[in-house]
Design an enzyme around this catalytic site. Structure first.
Site, PDB file in Angstrom:
ATOM      1  N   HIS A 241       0.822  -1.220   0.000  1.00  0.00           N
ATOM      2  CA  HIS A 241       0.000   0.000   0.000  1.00  0.00           C
ATOM      3  C   HIS A 241       0.860   1.277   0.000  1.00  0.00           C
ATOM      4  CE1 HIS A 241      -3.595  -2.358   1.059  1.00  0.00           C
ATOM      5  NE2 HIS A 241      -2.891  -2.937   2.012  1.00  0.00           N
TER       6      HIS A 241
HETATM    7  C1  BDR Z   1      -2.837   1.023   5.257  1.00  0.00           C
HETATM    8  O1  BDR Z   1      -3.082   0.496   6.547  1.00  0.00           O
HETATM    9  C2  BDR Z   1      -1.887   0.041   7.126  1.00  0.00           C
HETATM   10  O2  BDR Z   1      -2.065  -1.208   7.701  1.00  0.00           O
HETATM   11  C3  BDR Z   1      -0.853   0.041   6.038  1.00  0.00           C
HETATM   12  O3  BDR Z   1       0.429   0.362   6.568  1.00  0.00           O
HETATM   13  C4  BDR Z   1      -1.336   1.089   5.082  1.00  0.00           C
HETATM   14  O4  BDR Z   1      -0.868   2.377   5.436  1.00  0.00           O
HETATM   15  C5  BDR Z   1      -3.560   0.172   4.252  1.00  0.00           C
HETATM   16  O5  BDR Z   1      -4.943   0.185   4.476  1.00  0.00           O
END
Ligand code: BDR
Ligand code: CA
Length: 313
Positions: A241
């Protein structure tokens, strides 16, 4: 000339990769500092993790501890079920030789923006608490913010119970609403994009061929996430992500999207944290956010690989 940025993060396995990517490209990113926010795991752990990851890549970028909990709602949500109890997938890195700076993360954001000769880009990849606090505490910083590019939100389905919101926005919807209504240039790199940014088996193989410390760390850390996400989603890969934000700033042609009116749902107990995007602008309102909706997956993964490959040790 390198873009002055502040990375606001909650490492987090994918945050760790994003940090390593940014540090690897000093010709593109002038990282003024790293601030931390409670999110994936506690503020104490994410701060230690940021320090450990920066030490691993031999960076002396300073780390500033920010807010430990969301603005309004209790900080009940963590994501150790994805990132491991320690936030780094159970990979044990050496204890860092340095500590976070004494200055609070929110004050660092304000001071760094005010004192920098050029407009600064904010890169939040965790809950938006620190950014909202900085904007509320000293709104005069707005005139020296170039843009805010955040990882968070979703138009087409979330990743928290209920399935409507994305983790970072769900965690602190009030902060997110402050940010998206700030009138600043905002870009949202949400799940609509990052769910196509999967680190697949063939790229694990590529990573395995890179003979440096960051690649080995990344392989071990992401393997743990890979297994967890395979069970949950049935995909043969794990999500990167936060690295999407760094890749977008590195090469904007990797991502498509459009400027839309958007708000964060905060009032409804059923859908709190949902990012409501008027993609076709039915309400004919001014657009307040650039909402990304697709990514060139292969191009993205090539950027990730090429940046990690740069490390010489
Ligand atoms: C986001 O949530 C976190 O768990 C990850 O680091 C990312 O920033 C994804 O939904
Ligand atoms: Ca994150």
């Amino acid at each position: 000339m390198a873009i002055p940025i502040i990375i606001d993060c909650d490492p987090g396995t994918d945050d760790a990769v994003a940090l390593m990517m940014a540090v690897a490209a000093p010709e593109v990113f002038n990282v003024l500092g790293v601030t931390t926010v409670g999110g994936n795991v506690s503020l104490e752990l994410v701060t230690q993790n940021a320090l450990k990851v920066l030490e691993l890549v031999e960076s002396d970028i300073k780390v500033y501890k920010g807010c430990s909990r969301p603005l309004v709602k209790p900080g009940i949500m963590d994501a150790d079920y994805v990132h491991g109890l320690d936030g780094l997938g159970g990979v044990v890195l050496p204890e860092p030789n340095r500590q976070a700076e004494a200055k609070h993360g929110v004050d660092f954001i304000i001071d760094a923006i005010k004192s920098h000769p050029e407009p600064v880009t904010l890169v939040p990849i965790g809950p938006l608490t620190n950014i909202a606090m900085a904007l509320v505490k000293d709104p005069s910083i707005k005139k020296n913010i170039h843009e805010i590019v955040f990882m968070g939100g979703a138009m087409r389905g979330g990743n928290v119970p209920g399935g409507y919101a994305e983790f970072n926005i769900f965690n602190d919807p009030h902060a997110a609403q402050v940010v998206v209504t700030s009138g600043l240039n905002i870009a949202m790199i949400g799940l609509d994009v990052t769910h196509d940014a999967l680190m697949t088996e063939d790229y694990f193989e590529r990573l395995g061929l890179i003979n440096n410390v960051p690649a080995k760390f990344m392989t071990e850390m992401l393997r743990a996430t890979f297994e967890i996400e395979k069970k949950r989603y049935g995909f043969g890969g794990c999500f990167l992500h936060d690295p999407c934000v760094i890749a977008f700033l590195f090469d904007r042609s990797l991502v498509t999207g459009r400027h839309c009116p958007m708000f964060v749902e905060i009032g409804s107990p059923a859908t709190s944290g949902q990012t409501v995007v008027d993609w076709h602008n039915w309400q004919q309102s001014p657009a307040n956010v650039f909402v990304a909706d697709s990514i060139n997956t292969q191009g993205f993964l090539e950027v990730v690989m090429s940046l990690i490959e740069r490390y010489k040790h």
